[in-house]
Design a protein around this motif. Structure first.
Motif, PDB file in Angstrom:
ATOM      1  N   GLU A 137     106.666  19.189  75.189  1.00  0.00           N
ATOM      2  CA  GLU A 137     106.393  18.753  76.552  1.00  0.00           C
ATOM      3  C   GLU A 137     107.696  18.493  77.302  1.00  0.00           C
ATOM      4  O   GLU A 137     107.843  18.852  78.452  1.00  0.00           O
ATOM      5  CB  GLU A 137     105.572  17.461  76.483  1.00  0.00           C
ATOM      6  N   TYR A 164     109.253   7.177  78.446  1.00  0.00           N
ATOM      7  CA  TYR A 164     109.596   8.595  78.364  1.00  0.00           C
ATOM      8  C   TYR A 164     111.102   8.737  78.444  1.00  0.00           C
ATOM      9  O   TYR A 164     111.690   9.601  77.823  1.00  0.00           O
ATOM     10  CB  TYR A 164     108.956   9.389  79.508  1.00  0.00           C
ATOM     11  N   GLY A 205      99.489   6.761  88.119  1.00  0.00           N
ATOM     12  CA  GLY A 205     100.849   6.477  87.667  1.00  0.00           C
ATOM     13  C   GLY A 205     100.989   5.136  86.960  1.00  0.00           C
ATOM     14  O   GLY A 205     102.084   4.738  86.585  1.00  0.00           O
ATOM     15  N   ALA A 206      99.844   4.431  86.746  1.00  0.00           N
ATOM     16  CA  ALA A 206      99.910   3.110  86.121  1.00  0.00           C
ATOM     17  C   ALA A 206     100.197   3.211  84.626  1.00  0.00           C
ATOM     18  O   ALA A 206     100.679   2.258  84.016  1.00  0.00           O
ATOM     19  CB  ALA A 206      98.608   2.363  86.354  1.00  0.00           C
ATOM     20  N   GLY A 207      99.892   4.366  84.029  1.00  0.00           N
ATOM     21  CA  GLY A 207     100.138   4.523  82.597  1.00  0.00           C
ATOM     22  C   GLY A 207      98.871   4.774  81.797  1.00  0.00           C
ATOM     23  O   GLY A 207      98.903   4.690  80.563  1.00  0.00           O
ATOM     24  N   LYS A 208      97.788   5.130  82.458  1.00  0.00           N
ATOM     25  CA  LYS A 208      96.506   5.331  81.760  1.00  0.00           C
ATOM     26  C   LYS A 208      96.575   6.504  80.778  1.00  0.00           C
ATOM     27  O   LYS A 208      96.210   6.367  79.611  1.00  0.00           O
ATOM     28  CB  LYS A 208      95.367   5.594  82.774  1.00  0.00           C
ATOM     29  N   SER A 209      97.060   7.647  81.286  1.00  0.00           N
ATOM     30  CA  SER A 209      97.119   8.822  80.406  1.00  0.00           C
ATOM     31  C   SER A 209      98.094   8.591  79.264  1.00  0.00           C
ATOM     32  O   SER A 209      97.866   9.034  78.139  1.00  0.00           O
ATOM     33  CB  SER A 209      97.538  10.058  81.188  1.00  0.00           C
ATOM     34  N   THR A 210      99.183   7.885  79.562  1.00  0.00           N
ATOM     35  CA  THR A 210     100.154   7.571  78.519  1.00  0.00           C
ATOM     36  C   THR A 210      99.506   6.723  77.438  1.00  0.00           C
ATOM     37  O   THR A 210      99.649   7.001  76.244  1.00  0.00           O
ATOM     38  CB  THR A 210     101.362   6.831  79.126  1.00  0.00           C
TER      39      THR A 210
HETATM   40  P1  ADP Z   1      98.230   7.594  85.003  1.00  0.00           P
HETATM   41  O1  ADP Z   1      97.523   8.325  83.950  1.00  0.00           O
HETATM   42  O2  ADP Z   1      97.804   6.179  85.140  1.00  0.00           O
HETATM   43  O3  ADP Z   1      98.227   8.297  86.329  1.00  0.00           O
HETATM   44  P2  ADP Z   1     100.587   8.283  83.512  1.00  0.00           P
HETATM   45  O4  ADP Z   1     100.385   7.701  82.174  1.00  0.00           O
HETATM   46  O5  ADP Z   1     100.328   9.742  83.689  1.00  0.00           O
HETATM   47  O6  ADP Z   1      99.767   7.451  84.586  1.00  0.00           O
HETATM   48  O7  ADP Z   1     102.088   8.015  83.964  1.00  0.00           O
HETATM   49  C1  ADP Z   1     102.709   6.743  83.840  1.00  0.00           C
HETATM   50  C2  ADP Z   1     104.164   6.890  84.236  1.00  0.00           C
HETATM   51  O8  ADP Z   1     104.816   7.710  83.291  1.00  0.00           O
HETATM   52  C3  ADP Z   1     104.374   7.543  85.578  1.00  0.00           C
HETATM   53  O9  ADP Z   1     105.445   6.899  86.213  1.00  0.00           O
HETATM   54  C4  ADP Z   1     104.732   8.968  85.239  1.00  0.00           C
HETATM   55  O10 ADP Z   1     105.607   9.495  86.211  1.00  0.00           O
HETATM   56  C5  ADP Z   1     105.419   8.816  83.918  1.00  0.00           C
HETATM   57  N1  ADP Z   1     105.191  10.007  83.071  1.00  0.00           N
HETATM   58  C6  ADP Z   1     104.000  10.519  82.695  1.00  0.00           C
HETATM   59  N2  ADP Z   1     104.152  11.606  81.908  1.00  0.00           N
HETATM   60  C7  ADP Z   1     105.488  11.786  81.768  1.00  0.00           C
HETATM   61  C8  ADP Z   1     106.297  12.735  81.067  1.00  0.00           C
HETATM   62  N3  ADP Z   1     105.779  13.729  80.324  1.00  0.00           N
HETATM   63  N4  ADP Z   1     107.632  12.600  81.164  1.00  0.00           N
HETATM   64  C9  ADP Z   1     108.190  11.620  81.902  1.00  0.00           C
HETATM   65  N5  ADP Z   1     107.495  10.695  82.573  1.00  0.00           N
HETATM   66  C10 ADP Z   1     106.155  10.766  82.521  1.00  0.00           C
END
Ligand code: ADP
Length: 592
Positions: free
Chosen positions: A119, A352, A379-384
């Motif tokens: 990624e 990240y 952008g809160a970090g849900k997917s992370t």
């Molecule tokens: P959500 O799912 O709540 O929209 P994400 O978990 O996608 O939020 O993202 C949380 C933060 O991590 C954001 O600031 C995003 O820019 C950052 N981010 C997400 N994916 C990556 C990545 N692959 N590399 C760098 N930063 C990332």
């Protein structure tokens, strides 16, 4: 995009890998070297015989002396032909084996790359390594390495023969040529690896830019980024041009100096040898033999030097290919076995980029069988959080665990039996339908495969395929429809049978255009499992057992929907703004 490149293996690792290859094939290699040595020895007979012939003719030779020497020459030529054929065959077979092994190792390394690394590194670099570098290496292993082996053996033996034929005559030409050749080649070889590495890297950058532009063509179009992308491609092309020019310059200095080194010793052998012969310190036959040997040396030395260039290119490609395997694994199996199926996160932080935590002190206990919706601003970090709960990334600090064992302590195949991330990547691999299913569980019986297909409502169409589960599918064979491919992915999940699923709505199978039966398939898979649904829209949260609100990398609130609404906290505000917003029929009324 800020691309972190995949690593390039250092000289030590490259040497280690090369030695391992030699070890793996040492018998075949010894054979090839022995055959090449014999062929080279046979080739050395010629000048010696001719030198002897000259001396004999100058003395009082008989016809039968000449005849017997001619016979020796003929036998030597025949032997050389046969031996060269056998030696070449042996080394080509060997190099094909070596290359096959390298290719297999490379595929294994690519497949084993941690997802998080792929990624981050972007596809351009990996693409260049799988195409340009593998091609370059294949050429080196197939042609350059055998040629270099032959050239080294021939050069050594011919040099030996030159001195044996008349060391006094041989001394001066060799003394003149070797230092010159040495200095110019060292000059070149010192600069070449960095030059070729830079060249490879410049193509990787270009590849990355072009791939990104093509992949994002619509975005480029929509935002009018065409000119900007063109400028970037132009800049990348200029980078490639500069890198190519530099290596070309290196070659244009080195090649002519090498040419000069070839002509010099021949002239030296004739002049110096002639002087020695006129003083009676050497025979004309010796001078003839030495001159012929020096002429003969030109061939293997030239071969050696021209292939050295190729070997350098191959070595940089090899370093880039080996480098793919040099990515530290993002998990180490400790052999610990989870005590139960309870998933939990304790004080998790994740970044990240260093110094930029996107998750802070997240703690969460999943209740087995519950459906937890994760909501919050973009952008809160849900997917992370979802990727951490699925064990794709390991936390920077804290623990994400199942049954008391950190997810990153489990081997990948065990991990997938506990928790899986459901994404829209539902690739159909080339092979039979059964092969595609068995990717999830290699030993699955026919009955289990049919059971999994039935569970996702896919058995009917699968049975209607020409050869049932043994039908070849994937590109080039029978193409499955997108919804069939999705069902296949779901059936794989059933076979994997994880107790917990992380469903990221942004990338989930819940394609709004998908037919209703697909939703039924999905709910059949979700049934009886713990589900973490990353809800980018609130109506899915409303149906969940619990809702966790993620704000700025923290879980700010967690509880049942109606409790949170009543509590009047962040979730209530989100819900309020969402139900108030006009113009979306999909939204429930405020009364619901
Ligand atoms: P959500 O799912 O709540 O929209 P994400 O978990 O996608 O939020 O993202 C949380 C933060 O991590 C954001 O600031 C995003 O820019 C950052 N981010 C997400 N994916 C990556 C990545 N692959 N590399 C760098 N930063 C990332």
């Amino acid at each position: 995009m800020n691309e972190t490149k995949l690593p390039v293996a250092g000289p030590q690792l490259v040497r280690h890998e090369a030695r391992a290859l030699v070890r793996d094939h040492r018998r075949a290699l010894a054979w090839a070297l022995a055959l090449h040595g014999l062929a080279a020895l046979a080739a050395l007979v010629g000048p010696a015989v001719i030198g002897r012939l000259v001396d004999l003719v100058r003395g009082n030779a008989t016809i039968s002396d000449v005849d017997s020497l001619a016979a020796v020459l003929a036998v030597a030529v025949l032997a050389q032909t046969a031996l060269t054929w056998a030696a070449r065959r042996q080394s080509f077979v060997l190099s094909e084996r070596v290359f096959a092994q390298l290719r297999e190792q490379f595929v294994e390394r690519v497949v084993a790359l941690p997802l998080s690394v792929v990624e981050r590194a972007g596809t351009g670099d990996l693409l260049t390594r799988t195409t340009r570098d593998v091609d370059a290496l294949s050429h080196t292993v197939r042609f350059a390495v055998p040629a270099v082996l032959v050239a080294v053996v021939s050069t050594l033996l011919t040099t030996g023969a030159t001195f044996a034929a008349g060391w006094k005559v041989a001394l001066l030409p060799v003394v003149m040529a070797v230092p010159l050749l040495w200095v110019s080649s060292r000059w070149y070889l010192r600069r070449a690896p960095a030059g070729y590495l830079a060249e490879g890297a410049s193509y990787a950058v270009l590849n990355g830019t072009v791939t990104e532009t093509v992949d994002g063509a619509r975005t480029v179009d929509a935002l009018g980024l065409g000119d900007e992308r063109r400028r970037r491609v132009d800049a990348d092309l200029r980078g490639c041009y500069r890198a190519e020019r530099y290596t070309l310059w290196l070659r244009s200095v080195w090649f002519p100096s090498v040419e000069f080194c070839y002509v010099l010793p021949v002239a030296a052998a004739l002049l110096w040898g002639g002087w020695l012969a006129s003083n009676g310190q050497a025979t004309v036959g010796q001078v003839t033999a030495v001159t012929l040997y020096v002429l003969m040396l030109m061939g293997p030395v030239d071969e050696l030097l021209s292939w050295l260039d190729e070997v350098q290119i191959g070595a940089t490609s090899f370093a880039r290919i080996v480098g793919v395997g040099d990515v530290p694994d993002d998990r180490t199996a400790t052999g610990a076995v989870p005590a139960d199926e309870r998933m939990a996160a304790h004080d998790v932080r994740y970044a990240y980029r260093e110094g930029h935590d996107v998750l802070r002190d997240v703690s969460l206990r999943l209740v087995p069988g519950e459906r937890l919706a994760v909501v919050g601003p973009s952008g809160a970090g849900k997917s992370t959080l979802g990727r951490l709960l699925a064990g794709i990334h390991g936390p920077r600090t804290g623990r994400v665990e199942v049954g008391g064992v950190p997810l990153v302590d489990l081997p990948l195949d065990h991990l997938r039996g506990h928790v899986a991330l459901v994404t829209q990547e539902h690739h159909v691999f080339v092979g039979t339908l059964a092969d595609n299913l068995r990717l999830a569980r290699p030993g699955a019986s026919e009955e289990e495969l049919r059971g999994a297909l039935a569970a996702v409502d896919a058995l009917t169409w699968a049975d209607r395929l020409p050869a049932g589960l043994d039908t070849e599918v994937g590109s080039g064979a029978r193409e499955l429809t997108p919804s069939q491919a999705q069902q296949l992915a779901l059936a794989r999940l059933v076979l994997n049978d994880p107790h917990t699923l992380v469903l990221d709505e942004a990338t989930s199978l819940l394609d709004p255009r998908a037919a209703r039966h697909l939703e039924r398939s999905l709910s059949a898979v979700l049934n009886g499992r713990t589900v973490v649904a990353i809800a980018h829209r609130l109506h899915t949260a409303h149906d969940a057992d619990r809702v966790a609100v993620v704000e700025d990398g923290r879980i700010s609130e967690i509880g049942r929907h109606h409790e949170l609404v009543e509590a009047g906290g962040p979730y209530a505000a989100l819900w309020e703004s969402w139900t108030d917003a006009p113009g979306d029929d999909a939204r429930p009324s405020r009364a619901s």
